[in-house]
Scaffold this motif. Structure first.
Motif, short mmCIF file in Angstrom:
data_model
loop_
_atom_site.label_atom_id
_atom_site.label_comp_id
_atom_site.label_asym_id
_atom_site.label_seq_id
_atom_site.Cartn_x
_atom_site.Cartn_y
_atom_site.Cartn_z
N ALA A 17 0.84 -1.19 0.00
CA ALA A 17 0.00 0.00 0.00
C ALA A 17 0.88 1.25 0.00
O ALA A 17 1.92 1.29 0.65
CB ALA A 17 -0.91 0.00 1.22
N GLN A 18 0.47 2.24 -0.74
CA GLN A 18 1.21 3.49 -0.82
C GLN A 18 0.59 4.51 0.14
O GLN A 18 -0.62 4.62 0.24
CB GLN A 18 1.11 4.03 -2.25
N ALA A 19 1.44 5.23 0.83
CA ALA A 19 0.95 6.27 1.74
C ALA A 19 0.37 7.42 0.94
O ALA A 19 0.89 7.78 -0.11
CB ALA A 19 2.08 6.77 2.62
N ALA A 20 -0.73 7.97 1.42
CA ALA A 20 -1.36 9.09 0.74
C ALA A 20 -0.50 10.34 0.89
O ALA A 20 0.12 10.55 1.94
CB ALA A 20 -2.74 9.34 1.33
N PRO A 21 -0.44 11.17 -0.15
CA PRO A 21 0.33 12.41 -0.03
C PRO A 21 -0.38 13.38 0.92
O PRO A 21 -1.58 13.32 1.11
CB PRO A 21 0.35 12.95 -1.45
N SER A 22 0.39 14.25 1.50
CA SER A 22 -0.15 15.29 2.37
C SER A 22 0.05 16.63 1.66
O SER A 22 1.17 16.96 1.28
CB SER A 22 0.61 15.27 3.70
N CYS A 23 -1.03 17.38 1.48
CA CYS A 23 -0.94 18.66 0.78
C CYS A 23 -1.54 19.77 1.62
O CYS A 23 -2.54 19.57 2.31
CB CYS A 23 -1.67 18.59 -0.57
N THR A 24 -0.93 20.95 1.54
CA THR A 24 -1.38 22.12 2.29
C THR A 24 -1.63 23.28 1.33
O THR A 24 -0.78 23.57 0.48
CB THR A 24 -0.29 22.54 3.30
N LEU A 25 -2.77 23.92 1.46
CA LEU A 25 -3.14 25.08 0.67
C LEU A 25 -2.91 26.34 1.51
O LEU A 25 -3.42 26.45 2.62
CB LEU A 25 -4.62 24.99 0.26
N THR A 26 -2.13 27.26 0.97
CA THR A 26 -1.85 28.52 1.67
C THR A 26 -2.34 29.68 0.82
O THR A 26 -1.80 29.92 -0.27
CB THR A 26 -0.34 28.67 1.93
N PRO A 27 -3.38 30.41 1.26
CA PRO A 27 -3.82 31.58 0.49
C PRO A 27 -2.80 32.71 0.59
O PRO A 27 -2.12 32.85 1.60
CB PRO A 27 -5.15 31.96 1.15
N LEU A 28 -2.70 33.48 -0.47
CA LEU A 28 -1.78 34.61 -0.51
C LEU A 28 -2.56 35.91 -0.67
O LEU A 28 -3.62 35.93 -1.31
CB LEU A 28 -0.80 34.45 -1.68
N HIS A 29 -2.06 36.98 -0.11
CA HIS A 29 -2.70 38.29 -0.20
C HIS A 29 -2.47 38.88 -1.59
O HIS A 29 -1.35 38.87 -2.09
CB HIS A 29 -2.12 39.23 0.86
N ILE A 30 -3.53 39.36 -2.22
CA ILE A 30 -3.40 40.02 -3.53
C ILE A 30 -3.15 41.50 -3.28
O ILE A 30 -3.93 42.17 -2.59
CB ILE A 30 -4.66 39.82 -4.39
N SER A 31 -2.09 42.00 -3.85
CA SER A 31 -1.72 43.39 -3.61
C SER A 31 -2.63 44.36 -4.38
O SER A 31 -3.40 43.98 -5.25
CB SER A 31 -0.26 43.62 -3.99
N ARG A 32 -2.46 45.60 -4.09
CA ARG A 32 -3.26 46.69 -4.65
C ARG A 32 -3.18 46.76 -6.18
O ARG A 32 -2.12 46.61 -6.77
CB ARG A 32 -2.71 48.00 -4.06
N ILE A 33 -4.33 47.01 -6.78
CA ILE A 33 -4.44 47.15 -8.24
C ILE A 33 -5.18 48.45 -8.52
O ILE A 33 -6.23 48.71 -7.94
CB ILE A 33 -5.19 45.96 -8.85
N GLU A 34 -4.64 49.29 -9.38
CA GLU A 34 -5.27 50.57 -9.73
C GLU A 34 -6.29 50.36 -10.86
O GLU A 34 -6.02 49.65 -11.82
CB GLU A 34 -4.21 51.56 -10.21
N TYR A 35 -7.46 51.01 -10.72
CA TYR A 35 -8.50 50.93 -11.76
C TYR A 35 -9.07 52.32 -12.01
O TYR A 35 -9.37 53.05 -11.07
CB TYR A 35 -9.62 49.99 -11.32
N THR A 36 -9.20 52.69 -13.28
CA THR A 36 -9.87 53.92 -13.69
C THR A 36 -10.90 53.53 -14.75
O THR A 36 -10.56 52.86 -15.72
CB THR A 36 -8.87 54.93 -14.29
N TRP A 37 -12.13 53.93 -14.57
CA TRP A 37 -13.20 53.46 -15.46
C TRP A 37 -13.01 53.89 -16.90
O TRP A 37 -13.57 53.28 -17.82
CB TRP A 37 -14.58 53.88 -14.92
N THR A 38 -12.23 54.91 -17.16
CA THR A 38 -12.05 55.40 -18.53
C THR A 38 -10.97 54.64 -19.32
O THR A 38 -10.81 54.87 -20.52
CB THR A 38 -11.67 56.89 -18.52
N LEU A 39 -10.23 53.75 -18.66
CA LEU A 39 -9.19 53.00 -19.36
C LEU A 39 -9.81 52.09 -20.42
O LEU A 39 -10.68 51.28 -20.11
CB LEU A 39 -8.38 52.14 -18.38
#
Length: 154
Positions: A17-39
């Protein structure tokens, strides 16, 4: 003297039997994005949103699927922009819309090869697209991504 007979029957022994893999999910912070409606063409920005690290006692290749669930596809205004919403989409490197695999969306999938002595990791980096022409008040807009990770091993 009585003889004893020992009968040994092996049923379905094909390997260890093979041991099941162990996986970890780590969320990352999304940095600031500039938006102008006229672009013209809106705004596109590629950002890492999560990192997945897997380990196993044996060499194995796993597929990691990230589903985006419960997604409203809008950022909510904060402070002076309260009550406003800014629509967006997250695109996979293939150009498909990231989601839960239904309604024209696709899962974000990556293969990870673990060699049995160390871990392997991958970053999930979609493209955030905000369409032009959305007239919203200036301010800070934020949202939450809910991801579900599924790990498939042979």
């Amino acid at each position: 003297m009585r003889k004893r007979i020992l009968t040994l029957t092996l049923l379905g022994v094909t390997g260890l039997a093979q041991a099941a893999p162990s996986c970890t999910l780590t969320p990352l912070h999304i940095s600031r994005i500039e938006y102008t409606w006229t672009l013209l063409g809106g705004v596109e920005a590629t950002r890492s949103v999560a990192s997945v690290t897997c380990s196993s006692d044996t060499a194995i290749t796993v597929r990691v699927d990230l589903a985006l669930t419960g997604e409203t596809r809008s950022l909510t205004g904060q402070g002076t922009a309260a009550g406003s919403a800014l629509a967006y989409s997250l695109l996979l490197p293939s150009g498909l819309v990231w989601g839960d695999g239904t309604g024209g969306t696709a899962l974000y999938s990556q293969q990870l090869s673990v060699n049995g002595t160390s871990s392997a990791s991958a970053e999930f980096t979609p493209t955030l697209r905000i369409a032009s022409g959305q007239r919203v008040p200036a301010g800070t807009y934020s949202g939450t991504l809910t991801m579900t990770m599924t790990v498939t091993a042979p």
